[in-house]
Write a protein that holds these residues in place. Structure first.
Motif, PDB file in Angstrom:
ATOM      1  N   ASP A  17       0.842  -1.187   0.000  1.00  0.00           N
ATOM      2  CA  ASP A  17       0.000   0.000   0.000  1.00  0.00           C
ATOM      3  C   ASP A  17       0.883   1.245   0.000  1.00  0.00           C
ATOM      4  O   ASP A  17       1.930   1.274   0.656  1.00  0.00           O
ATOM      5  CB  ASP A  17      -0.892   0.002   1.252  1.00  0.00           C
ATOM      6  N   SER A  19       0.639   3.889   1.520  1.00  0.00           N
ATOM      7  CA  SER A  19       0.836   4.432   2.861  1.00  0.00           C
ATOM      8  C   SER A  19       1.989   3.758   3.599  1.00  0.00           C
ATOM      9  O   SER A  19       2.483   4.284   4.601  1.00  0.00           O
ATOM     10  CB  SER A  19      -0.452   4.308   3.684  1.00  0.00           C
ATOM     11  N   THR A  22       4.837   6.149   2.101  1.00  0.00           N
ATOM     12  CA  THR A  22       4.739   7.524   2.593  1.00  0.00           C
ATOM     13  C   THR A  22       3.712   7.562   3.723  1.00  0.00           C
ATOM     14  O   THR A  22       2.526   7.311   3.492  1.00  0.00           O
ATOM     15  CB  THR A  22       4.327   8.484   1.464  1.00  0.00           C
ATOM     16  N   TYR A  23       4.161   7.854   4.898  1.00  0.00           N
ATOM     17  CA  TYR A  23       3.362   7.778   6.116  1.00  0.00           C
ATOM     18  C   TYR A  23       2.016   8.511   5.991  1.00  0.00           C
ATOM     19  O   TYR A  23       1.973   9.706   5.715  1.00  0.00           O
ATOM     20  CB  TYR A  23       4.167   8.375   7.265  1.00  0.00           C
ATOM     21  N   GLN A  24       0.921   7.758   6.129  1.00  0.00           N
ATOM     22  CA  GLN A  24      -0.451   8.267   6.118  1.00  0.00           C
ATOM     23  C   GLN A  24      -0.861   8.939   4.810  1.00  0.00           C
ATOM     24  O   GLN A  24      -1.840   9.660   4.768  1.00  0.00           O
ATOM     25  CB  GLN A  24      -0.685   9.228   7.291  1.00  0.00           C
ATOM     26  N   LYS A  25      -0.138   8.694   3.742  1.00  0.00           N
ATOM     27  CA  LYS A  25      -0.498   9.274   2.441  1.00  0.00           C
ATOM     28  C   LYS A  25      -0.684   8.143   1.428  1.00  0.00           C
ATOM     29  O   LYS A  25       0.126   7.231   1.354  1.00  0.00           O
ATOM     30  CB  LYS A  25       0.570  10.251   1.948  1.00  0.00           C
ATOM     31  N   LEU A  27      -3.369   6.001   1.165  1.00  0.00           N
ATOM     32  CA  LEU A  27      -4.017   4.805   1.695  1.00  0.00           C
ATOM     33  C   LEU A  27      -4.955   4.182   0.655  1.00  0.00           C
ATOM     34  O   LEU A  27      -5.772   4.866   0.056  1.00  0.00           O
ATOM     35  CB  LEU A  27      -4.808   5.153   2.961  1.00  0.00           C
ATOM     36  N   ASN A 200       9.941  10.340   0.190  1.00  0.00           N
ATOM     37  CA  ASN A 200      10.220  10.559   1.603  1.00  0.00           C
ATOM     38  C   ASN A 200      11.055  11.820   1.808  1.00  0.00           C
ATOM     39  O   ASN A 200      10.851  12.563   2.765  1.00  0.00           O
ATOM     40  CB  ASN A 200      10.944   9.345   2.200  1.00  0.00           C
ATOM     41  N   ILE A 205       8.783  13.320   4.664  1.00  0.00           N
ATOM     42  CA  ILE A 205       7.863  12.449   5.369  1.00  0.00           C
ATOM     43  C   ILE A 205       8.486  11.061   5.476  1.00  0.00           C
ATOM     44  O   ILE A 205       9.086  10.572   4.519  1.00  0.00           O
ATOM     45  CB  ILE A 205       6.504  12.388   4.630  1.00  0.00           C
ATOM     46  N   GLY A 208       5.933   4.716   6.014  1.00  0.00           N
ATOM     47  CA  GLY A 208       4.849   4.353   6.928  1.00  0.00           C
ATOM     48  C   GLY A 208       5.043   3.009   7.596  1.00  0.00           C
ATOM     49  O   GLY A 208       4.471   2.744   8.646  1.00  0.00           O
ATOM     50  N   ASN A 209       5.837   2.149   6.980  1.00  0.00           N
ATOM     51  CA  ASN A 209       6.029   0.796   7.487  1.00  0.00           C
ATOM     52  C   ASN A 209       7.181   0.778   8.487  1.00  0.00           C
ATOM     53  O   ASN A 209       8.286   0.328   8.183  1.00  0.00           O
ATOM     54  CB  ASN A 209       6.311  -0.160   6.315  1.00  0.00           C
ATOM     55  N   ILE A 213       8.327   5.241  14.666  1.00  0.00           N
ATOM     56  CA  ILE A 213       8.296   6.357  13.726  1.00  0.00           C
ATOM     57  C   ILE A 213       9.311   7.439  14.070  1.00  0.00           C
ATOM     58  O   ILE A 213       9.935   8.031  13.189  1.00  0.00           O
ATOM     59  CB  ILE A 213       6.865   6.953  13.646  1.00  0.00           C
TER      60      ILE A 213
END
Length: 253
Positions: A17, A19, A22-25, A27, A200, A205, A208-209, A213
């Motif tokens: 995925d 996300s 890229t953290y929380q982007k 999804l 990133n 950012i 996400g995995n 964090i």
């Protein structure tokens, strides 16, 4: 002593995925990412950075890859780490050192083929691989790394040979590590999973995995600073566009 060349090995691809990159982007947006171990040719012998997917999963995906079989996008006998090495005339017994960036399943699947090599892994990662936190335990497949191999457990940054340096970059996992490789014409920074894509950096950012964090952000910034300090080139081997910018190993011959 010197580093002569590095080779990127095409060991297939996964679907994740957006996300996770890229953290929380992004999804819900599936993205294909490559699996790329790196061979380093030095005057002190061959060094292998990660070992890719376990090829036994081709015939027994449920048994070997478990629930992770559903994310394997592209993998065939040609993507077996042994075949990729053979393309450049290298056999498993020719490998002197293996550096596991971490013990996730897509980085340790070929470990057992290198029984004559010395493996470098952070002590924190080795311990965590056997007893991971429950929310990330599916990423560790014990039969991939639980073999009577010559694991040398290290703590912190480490010089493998002259010109090849392990740099601790925790966050993705507790004992994640990257490599700095000094060649005659450039300094290559092999990030492994500390950074997943150019986005990133462009978006400032983190991936996400991650297991932690905050540590992931610190490690990403550490590598960014290291690249600036050494005028180094950053190689992000899970970047979806990696093969658009670089060539597989056999193209270097």
């Amino acid at each position: 002593m010197a580093v002569n060349q590095i080779y990127f090995l095409d060991c297939g691809s996964l679907t994740v995925d957006q996300s996770a990159i890229t953290y929380q982007k992004g999804l819900g947006n599936p993205v294909e990412i490559p699996v790329i171990p790196v061979l380093i040719d030095t005057d002190d012998g061959y060094i292998l950075f990660d070992t890719g997917l376990d090829p036994a999963g081709l015939s027994s995906p449920e048994e070997v890859w478990g629930i992770k079989k559903k994310v394997v996008r592209r993998f065939s006998e040609e993507n077996d780490i042994r075949h990729q090495l053979d393309l450049i005339g290298v056999k498993p017994e020719d490998i002197r050192y293996v550096v596991n960036s971490h013990f996730h399943w897509d980085h340790t699947g070929g470990n057992r083929f290198f029984s004559e090599a010395t493996f470098f892994v952070q002590k924190s990662e080795y311990r965590f691989g056997y007893y991971p936190d429950s929310f990330v335990e599916s990423l560790y497949i014990k039969p991939h790394f639980d073999h009577p191999l010559n694991y040398q457990l290290i703590e912190g940054d480490y010089e493998v040979v002259e010109g090849v340096y392990i740099i601790t970059t925790p966050g993705h996992t507790p004992g994640h590590q990257s490599l700095v490789v000094q060649m005659p014409d450039e300094t290559a920074i092999l990030m492994a999973d500390a950074v997943y894509s150019k986005e990133n950096y462009d978006l400032d950012i983190p991936p996400g995995n991650t297991w932690d964090i905050t540590k992931a952000i610190e490690s990403m910034n550490k590598l960014k600073y290291l690249a600036k300090m050494t005028d180094g080139n950053m190689y992000i081997t899970h970047d979806p566009n990696f093969w658009k910018d670089h060539k597989p190993s056999f193209a270097y011959k």
